[in-house]
Design a protein around this motif. Structure first.
Motif, mmCIF file in Angstrom:
data_model
loop_
_atom_site.group_PDB
_atom_site.id
_atom_site.type_symbol
_atom_site.label_atom_id
_atom_site.label_comp_id
_atom_site.label_asym_id
_atom_site.label_seq_id
_atom_site.Cartn_x
_atom_site.Cartn_y
_atom_site.Cartn_z
ATOM 1 N N ALA A 110 -0.611 -2.723 18.138
ATOM 2 C CA ALA A 110 -0.630 -2.143 19.486
ATOM 3 C C ALA A 110 -0.767 -0.625 19.408
ATOM 4 O O ALA A 110 -1.515 -0.014 20.188
ATOM 5 N N GLY A 111 -0.045 -0.010 18.460
ATOM 6 C CA GLY A 111 -0.128 1.436 18.306
ATOM 7 C C GLY A 111 -1.504 1.903 17.856
ATOM 8 O O GLY A 111 -2.069 2.847 18.423
ATOM 9 N N ILE A 112 -2.052 1.217 16.849
ATOM 10 C CA ILE A 112 -3.389 1.575 16.356
ATOM 11 C C ILE A 112 -4.422 1.403 17.471
ATOM 12 O O ILE A 112 -5.262 2.285 17.712
ATOM 13 N N ALA A 113 -4.361 0.262 18.164
ATOM 14 C CA ALA A 113 -5.330 -0.028 19.220
ATOM 15 C C ALA A 113 -5.216 0.971 20.375
ATOM 16 O O ALA A 113 -6.228 1.399 20.950
ATOM 17 N N THR A 114 -3.979 1.364 20.717
ATOM 18 C CA THR A 114 -3.776 2.336 21.794
ATOM 19 C C THR A 114 -4.398 3.686 21.434
ATOM 20 O O THR A 114 -5.071 4.309 22.267
ATOM 21 N N VAL A 115 -4.185 4.130 20.204
ATOM 22 C CA VAL A 115 -4.756 5.414 19.763
ATOM 23 C C VAL A 115 -6.281 5.360 19.797
ATOM 24 O O VAL A 115 -6.942 6.269 20.319
ATOM 25 N N VAL A 116 -6.860 4.271 19.269
ATOM 26 C CA VAL A 116 -8.326 4.148 19.231
ATOM 27 C C VAL A 116 -8.886 4.046 20.651
ATOM 28 O O VAL A 116 -9.886 4.692 20.985
ATOM 29 N N GLN A 117 -8.239 3.239 21.511
ATOM 30 C CA GLN A 117 -8.725 3.066 22.884
ATOM 31 C C GLN A 117 -8.681 4.389 23.654
ATOM 32 O O GLN A 117 -9.607 4.710 24.416
ATOM 33 N N SER A 118 -7.632 5.168 23.460
ATOM 34 C CA SER A 118 -7.470 6.425 24.204
ATOM 35 C C SER A 118 -8.295 7.565 23.607
ATOM 36 O O SER A 118 -8.893 8.354 24.340
ATOM 37 N N LEU A 119 -8.298 7.650 22.288
ATOM 38 C CA LEU A 119 -8.983 8.759 21.611
ATOM 39 C C LEU A 119 -10.485 8.528 21.532
ATOM 40 O O LEU A 119 -11.289 9.430 21.772
#
Length: 451
Positions: free
Chosen positions: A67-76
């Motif tokens: 979830a953390g990795i996906a959130t960073v990639v989705q936002s960044l």
């Protein structure tokens, strides 16, 4: 000229970078709001698979990492992945029914679930470019209806939390209601009498006060905290090599399509809140990130991932629309996945505390949908019918989850999702009434105008 430019772009200031401390606090708000939903899916599947408490804890940590990795990639945004808006990601509830069934199937179990998740993620990456073109089927009438339905379908979750949650011994106990009311009242008073920084962290302050009060009256359960590890690294393929079976794969591929439908509605909602037009290219990057997260999740011992609707309400309420906030929140999730004691502390937040905050935020999602509907021609009886029927369809799984229980099992991911039901209804009725019907009305109007 500069004055008119500023008038046209009122959303620019909220997107400017926040001071570091404010960034951390607002990011923490996002984590606290979505944490319960993020850990619920691995908890349910772990119990269905008969795992030990330690193995379920590992599943939860794996989910927080992805979830953390996906959130960073989705936002960044990295390469072709990520919509580059303030999005939080987590394990999707759309697949829970199918995965619980798989967990009990001979020869499937967790390796079969992870194999189906990997295959479905790959399938999602293949179809994302085609799915991204459906944005043209989402005029304000459809978008407003879908976003209103998202808020309404989330509201029962907020009410359930405020009453004490599913595990409450006495649901609706005045203690639970009092804590939820304190959190909600704190948020309302800060939004009424404060400005700027305080409004941005109003949810965090409300939840903090609620947590402190809950601790004093014995509602915070910290049993097991001492036994939790200080640090634990998630290792890939912890439960063995993934297994690939046709039926589970087909079921999960259908789930990915439903996730895409839900995510499209959420991306469009966030676009309206942040005053950004969601183009097909942006939608493609967002859906690709959803699919890639699911593909990665299968290797890292977790499940299909999607964008979280809960956090859209937080963006609307705080007015903080810069994606750096969710990038920081994604970093928090990765950190929590490595520090089981810290994750345990976050998990100890009583449901009543979450409920008080969620009533305000989930309601804000519905209010955003109503605002968007004002851009459509709601005076037209057909459009009124579209909104009425679509919201009604979206509420069926919420009001009576067993309503479609006699239908074929493969339809479960669709019929159990209020967001998917409302979206499909709104898109199809808009085609019937305004695309096909619009062509008919134009044809009928043609001869009259020629006279």
């Amino acid at each position: 000229m500069s004055e008119s430019t500023h008038a046209r772009i009122p959303a620019a200031p909220p997107r400017q970078p926040l001071p570091l401390m404010q960034l951390i606090l607002v990011g923490l708000q996002h984590v606290l709001l979505m944490y319960g939903g993020a850990v619920a899916v691995p908890l349910i599947i772990g119990q269905a698979a008969g795992l030990s408490r330690e193995e379920i804890a590992f599943l939860i940590n794996a989910d927080l990492l992805v979830a953390g990795i996906a959130t960073v990639v989705q936002s960044l945004g990295i390469g072709p992945l990520g919509i580059r808006m303030p999005i939080m990601m987590g394990a999707s509830f759309a697949a829970v029914g199918s995965m619980v069934a798989m967990a009990g199937m001979p020869g499937v179990g967790l390796p079969g679930i992870f194999g189906a998740t990997i295959a479905a993620g790959l399938f999602g990456m293949l179809i994302a470019p085609f799915m991204s073109k459906i944005v043209r089927f989402f005029p304000p009438l459809v978008t407003g209806t879908v976003i209103t339905s998202i808020g309404l379908s989330l509201f029962p979750v907020a009410v359930n939390w405020a009453g004490g949650g599913n595990k409450a011994v006495s649901f609706g106990d005045p203690l639970y209601l009092g804590v939820a009311a304190l959190v909600l009242l704190t948020i309302l008073l800060i939004n009424r009498f404060m400005r700027g920084f305080w409004v941005n962290i109003s949810v965090l302050i409300g939840m903090g006060l609620g947590y402190i009060l809950s601790g004093f009256i014995g509602m915070v359960d910290l049993s097991g905290l001492a036994q939790a590890d200080w640090m634990k690294v998630v290792t890939p393929l912890h439960f063995g090599m993934p297994q690939f079976s046709l039926a589970p794969i087909l079921s999960m591929c259908l789930v990915v399509v439903i996730i895409f439908v839900e995510s499209t509605g959420m991306f469009l909602a966030l676009g309206k809140i942040t005053d950004r037009e969601v183009t097909p290219g942006m939608l493609r990057r967002g859906l690709l990130c959803d699919a890639a997260a699911s593909f990665l999740a299968g290797f890292l011992n977790t499940f299909t991932h999607s964008s979280f609707a809960q956090n859209i309400g937080l963006v609307q309420m705080t007015g903080v629309r810069c994606r750096s906030v969710t990038i920081v929140a994604g970093g928090f999730l990765i950190l929590l996945s490595l520090l089981p004691k810290a994750a345990y502390l976050v998990a100890s937040i009583p449901p009543a505390v979450l409920g008080g905050a969620a009533i305000a935020m989930f309601g804000m999602v519905a209010a955003t949908g109503i605002k968007i509907l004002q851009e459509a021609d709601i005076s037209d009886r057909r459009n009124q019918l579209l909104v009425a029927v679509s919201i009604g369809m979206g509420l069926i799984p919420v009001v009576r989850p067993e309503f479609f229980s006699q239908l074929p099992h493969w339809m479960g991911p669709i019929t159990h999702s209020g967001i998917a039901m409302a979206t499909l209804s709104a898109v199809l009725l808009n085609l019937l009434f305004n695309v096909l019907g619009g062509a008919e009305r134009a044809a009928m109007a043609g001869p009259a105008h020629s006279h």
